[in-house]
Scaffold this motif. Structure first.
Motif, PDB file in Angstrom:
ATOM      1  N   LEU A  89       0.823  -1.208   0.000  1.00 52.38           N
ATOM      2  CA  LEU A  89       0.000   0.000   0.000  1.00 52.38           C
ATOM      3  C   LEU A  89       0.861   1.264   0.000  1.00 52.38           C
ATOM      4  O   LEU A  89       0.559   2.245  -0.682  1.00 52.38           O
ATOM      5  CB  LEU A  89      -0.931  -0.011   1.209  1.00 52.38           C
ATOM      6  CG  LEU A  89      -2.094  -1.011   1.131  1.00 52.38           C
ATOM      7  CD1 LEU A  89      -2.762  -1.162   2.491  1.00 52.38           C
ATOM      8  CD2 LEU A  89      -3.112  -0.576   0.092  1.00 52.38           C
ATOM      9  N   ARG A  90       1.932   1.251   0.770  1.00 57.05           N
ATOM     10  CA  ARG A  90       2.813   2.417   0.819  1.00 57.05           C
ATOM     11  C   ARG A  90       3.505   2.644  -0.520  1.00 57.05           C
ATOM     12  O   ARG A  90       3.674   3.797  -0.956  1.00 57.05           O
ATOM     13  CB  ARG A  90       3.839   2.246   1.939  1.00 57.05           C
ATOM     14  CG  ARG A  90       3.241   2.381   3.330  1.00 57.05           C
ATOM     15  CD  ARG A  90       4.288   2.141   4.407  1.00 57.05           C
ATOM     16  NE  ARG A  90       3.726   2.322   5.741  1.00 57.05           N
ATOM     17  CZ  ARG A  90       4.367   2.044   6.872  1.00 57.05           C
ATOM     18  NH1 ARG A  90       5.621   1.574   6.833  1.00 57.05           N
ATOM     19  NH2 ARG A  90       3.782   2.234   8.044  1.00 57.05           N
ATOM     20  N   GLU A  91       3.923   1.564  -1.177  1.00 54.81           N
ATOM     21  CA  GLU A  91       4.550   1.701  -2.488  1.00 54.81           C
ATOM     22  C   GLU A  91       3.575   2.278  -3.504  1.00 54.81           C
ATOM     23  O   GLU A  91       3.954   3.119  -4.331  1.00 54.81           O
ATOM     24  CB  GLU A  91       5.074   0.348  -2.966  1.00 54.81           C
ATOM     25  CG  GLU A  91       6.308  -0.131  -2.232  1.00 54.81           C
ATOM     26  CD  GLU A  91       6.823  -1.454  -2.745  1.00 54.81           C
ATOM     27  OE1 GLU A  91       7.962  -1.808  -2.400  1.00 54.81           O
ATOM     28  OE2 GLU A  91       6.087  -2.132  -3.495  1.00 54.81           O
ATOM     29  N   MET A  92       2.333   1.835  -3.441  1.00 54.40           N
ATOM     30  CA  MET A  92       1.325   2.369  -4.347  1.00 54.40           C
ATOM     31  C   MET A  92       1.086   3.846  -4.092  1.00 54.40           C
ATOM     32  O   MET A  92       0.977   4.648  -5.020  1.00 54.40           O
ATOM     33  CB  MET A  92       0.023   1.579  -4.184  1.00 54.40           C
ATOM     34  CG  MET A  92       0.079   0.178  -4.745  1.00 54.40           C
ATOM     35  SD  MET A  92      -1.380  -0.776  -4.284  1.00 54.40           S
ATOM     36  CE  MET A  92      -2.686   0.281  -4.861  1.00 54.40           C
ATOM     37  N   ALA A  93       1.017   4.218  -2.817  1.00 48.83           N
ATOM     38  CA  ALA A  93       0.797   5.619  -2.476  1.00 48.83           C
ATOM     39  C   ALA A  93       1.964   6.487  -2.937  1.00 48.83           C
ATOM     40  O   ALA A  93       1.777   7.577  -3.490  1.00 48.83           O
ATOM     41  CB  ALA A  93       0.583   5.760  -0.974  1.00 48.83           C
ATOM     42  N   ALA A  94       3.183   5.973  -2.751  1.00 44.56           N
ATOM     43  CA  ALA A  94       4.363   6.731  -3.159  1.00 44.56           C
ATOM     44  C   ALA A  94       4.429   6.893  -4.669  1.00 44.56           C
ATOM     45  O   ALA A  94       4.935   7.888  -5.180  1.00 44.56           O
ATOM     46  CB  ALA A  94       5.629   6.036  -2.655  1.00 44.56           C
ATOM     47  N   ALA A  95       3.905   5.914  -5.379  1.00 42.32           N
ATOM     48  CA  ALA A  95       3.917   5.975  -6.849  1.00 42.32           C
ATOM     49  C   ALA A  95       2.736   6.756  -7.398  1.00 42.32           C
ATOM     50  O   ALA A  95       2.603   6.911  -8.611  1.00 42.32           O
ATOM     51  CB  ALA A  95       3.914   4.558  -7.423  1.00 42.32           C
ATOM     52  N   GLY A  96       1.861   7.199  -6.507  1.00 41.04           N
ATOM     53  CA  GLY A  96       0.699   7.958  -6.938  1.00 41.04           C
ATOM     54  C   GLY A  96      -0.363   7.107  -7.583  1.00 41.04           C
ATOM     55  O   GLY A  96      -1.207   7.605  -8.323  1.00 41.04           O
ATOM     56  N   ALA A  97      -0.324   5.780  -7.293  1.00 38.22           N
ATOM     57  CA  ALA A  97      -1.303   4.864  -7.894  1.00 38.22           C
ATOM     58  C   ALA A  97      -2.129   4.193  -6.830  1.00 38.22           C
ATOM     59  O   ALA A  97      -2.592   3.083  -7.017  1.00 38.22           O
ATOM     60  CB  ALA A  97      -0.581   3.808  -8.727  1.00 38.22           C
ATOM     61  N   ALA A  98      -2.325   4.832  -5.723  1.00 39.86           N
ATOM     62  CA  ALA A  98      -3.011   4.187  -4.597  1.00 39.86           C
ATOM     63  C   ALA A  98      -4.510   4.178  -4.805  1.00 39.86           C
ATOM     64  O   ALA A  98      -5.259   4.873  -4.141  1.00 39.86           O
ATOM     65  CB  ALA A  98      -2.664   4.900  -3.295  1.00 39.86           C
ATOM     66  N   GLN A  99      -4.928   3.422  -5.790  1.00 41.85           N
ATOM     67  CA  GLN A  99      -6.347   3.236  -6.033  1.00 41.85           C
ATOM     68  C   GLN A  99      -6.531   1.841  -6.612  1.00 41.85           C
ATOM     69  O   GLN A  99      -5.763   1.407  -7.460  1.00 41.85           O
ATOM     70  CB  GLN A  99      -6.903   4.290  -6.991  1.00 41.85           C
ATOM     71  CG  GLN A  99      -6.122   4.392  -8.293  1.00 41.85           C
ATOM     72  CD  GLN A  99      -6.542   5.598  -9.083  1.00 41.85           C
ATOM     73  OE1 GLN A  99      -6.920   6.613  -8.520  1.00 41.85           O
ATOM     74  NE2 GLN A  99      -6.496   5.484 -10.397  1.00 41.85           N
ATOM     75  N   PRO A 100      -7.562   1.091  -6.186  1.00 42.75           N
ATOM     76  CA  PRO A 100      -7.712  -0.293  -6.615  1.00 42.75           C
ATOM     77  C   PRO A 100      -8.098  -0.454  -8.073  1.00 42.75           C
ATOM     78  O   PRO A 100      -7.799  -1.444  -8.678  1.00 42.75           O
ATOM     79  CB  PRO A 100      -8.809  -0.838  -5.692  1.00 42.75           C
ATOM     80  CG  PRO A 100      -9.552   0.377  -5.224  1.00 42.75           C
ATOM     81  CD  PRO A 100      -8.569   1.497  -5.190  1.00 42.75           C
ATOM     82  N   ALA A 101      -8.750   0.565  -8.642  1.00 39.39           N
ATOM     83  CA  ALA A 101      -9.143   0.454 -10.041  1.00 39.39           C
ATOM     84  C   ALA A 101      -9.695   1.784 -10.487  1.00 39.39           C
ATOM     85  O   ALA A 101     -10.055   2.640  -9.683  1.00 39.39           O
ATOM     86  CB  ALA A 101     -10.188  -0.653 -10.235  1.00 39.39           C
ATOM     87  N   ALA A 102      -9.797   1.962 -11.805  1.00 39.35           N
ATOM     88  CA  ALA A 102     -10.298   3.227 -12.324  1.00 39.35           C
ATOM     89  C   ALA A 102     -11.744   3.462 -11.910  1.00 39.35           C
ATOM     90  O   ALA A 102     -12.180   4.602 -11.773  1.00 39.35           O
ATOM     91  CB  ALA A 102     -10.170   3.242 -13.848  1.00 39.35           C
ATOM     92  N   ASP A 103     -12.496   2.369 -11.728  1.00 42.82           N
ATOM     93  CA  ASP A 103     -13.894   2.500 -11.357  1.00 42.82           C
ATOM     94  C   ASP A 103     -14.113   2.326  -9.863  1.00 42.82           C
ATOM     95  O   ASP A 103     -15.215   2.051  -9.408  1.00 42.82           O
ATOM     96  CB  ASP A 103     -14.753   1.491 -12.129  1.00 42.82           C
ATOM     97  CG  ASP A 103     -14.307   0.048 -11.881  1.00 42.82           C
ATOM     98  OD1 ASP A 103     -13.244  -0.146 -11.254  1.00 42.82           O
ATOM     99  OD2 ASP A 103     -15.015  -0.864 -12.327  1.00 42.82           O
TER     100      ASP A 103
END
Length: 354
Positions: A171-185
């Motif tokens: 989760l932290r890696e996703m947040a740092a990459a600016g992609a902390a969302q499970p899906a576009a929808d």
């Protein structure tokens, strides 16, 4: 159903096959029609067999085997080859695309406990084992069906504390990459949870069958312990063309009997797992380029090692499925590979509309 039988009619609960015409049908199987019925409840299927309402059950749930083996007029046969159970991660979802998170799933599911308590229900059966990768291991160390397995690799152990740590890292890696969302929808609540370091609910899809349902309910309970919430989604007929769809995970039962072909279909570009790393591409290329059996098995074991390290799929367990049928149905065979392997030899002394 294959061979000389064609679909005559179908609905959500049953499919009726009738004997076709032409050269293949000239072999004249004794049965002129076969009807498949869908049972969502294993107890209902067992009662129907015992009452003579149906002639056979394909894929008897393990907890019904003992009762059927002791029933008069019923034969239980174990299929010759095993089934591999896995969770297939959706590579289009940021969480399940993360290797850290996939490893968290491995460590957070007590697979041995589910196998022993939910599937086997305290019984012991050969060949029912937890897996370290996507290939079957067979029933013994020298079983040829397990030749693609690197037996030096042990299954991931149950380590819930490590699962919590790895999920947090993902989760932290996703947040740092600016992609902390499970899906576009994803819903605003799910996006907020992910950004805050809280795992958003995962959707786990499965075929609406008794064993898959109970296994997925147990997986759901185990992952809740490590703060990974899971929503279960039984598949409908409309989902079968793309079973993974918008789900995060798919519970799948695979017949990995031809690893030379099956490895590519599961792990290669465009395969069921949907995403291939450079390491996996290289391992699969070595399989395709193998010049002899030794090179082939070495290359397949390399695929197994890469799949284990990358958690290309979340391996669960291996099972051997069973077939139960009434004594009036003859010609099934002692240990078939599939239900209809010997269908052209079948005879039924208690026919229904044949």
């Amino acid at each position: 159903m294959t061979g000389p039988y064609l679909v005559a009619d179908s609905n959500t609960q049953s499919v009726r096959y009738t004997l076709g015409t032409g050269p293949v049908a000239e072999l004249a199987p004794p049965l002129k029609q076969i009807t498949e019925r869908q049972f969502g409840d294993s107890r209902a299927a067992r009662r129907a067999l015992l009452r003579g309402e149906i002639d056979a059950i394909d894929r008897v749930v393990p907890w019904d085997v003992a009762a059927l083996e002791s029933a008069d007029g019923i034969t239980v046969a174990t299929y010759a080859l095993p089934t591999v159970h896995v969770l297939i991660p959706n590579p289009r979802k940021p969480l399940t695309a993360s290797r850290h998170f996939r490893r968290a799933l491995c460590y957070g599911i007590h697979r041995q406990a589910i196998l022993d308590e939910v599937i086997l229900r305290g019984r012991s059966r050969p060949g029912f084992v937890v897996l370290s990768g996507p290939f079957p291991v067979g029933q013994s160390i020298d079983d040829p069906i397990g030749a693609a397995v690197d037996r030096r690799i042990a299954p991931y152990p149950y380590e819930p504390r490590l699962a919590l740590i790895l999920a947090t890292v993902a989760l932290r890696e996703m947040a740092a990459a600016g992609a902390a969302q499970p899906a576009a929808d994803a819903t605003p609540a799910a996006k907020s949870d992910s950004a805050a370091g809280v795992t958003p609910p995962l959707v786990l899809a499965y075929r609406a069958e008794p064993l898959a349902r109970l296994a997925c309910e147990a997986i759901q309970a185990h992952l809740e312990i490590v703060d990974i919430p899971v929503t279960l989604k039984p598949l409908t007929a409309g989902d079968l063309a793309d079973p993974l769809g918008t789900a995060d995970l798919l519970y799948a039962e695979l017949a990995m009997w031809e690893p030379l072909v099956d490895a590519q279909q599961l792990l290669g570009d465009g395969g069921l797992a949907g995403s291939t790393s450079a390491y996996m591409q290289l391992a699969l290329r070595q399989v395709a380029e193998a010049q002899n059996w030794n090179e082939l098995w070495d290359a397949l074991r390399s695929v197994h090692r890469v799949a284990h390290d990358e958690v290309a799929v979340i391996p669960l367990w291996q099972t051997y499925n069973d077939l139960a049928y009434r004594s009036t149905l003859q010609g099934v065979g002692q240990q078939p590979v599939t239900l209809y392997q010997n269908v052209q030899r079948w005879t039924n002394s208690a026919p229904r509309g044949n």
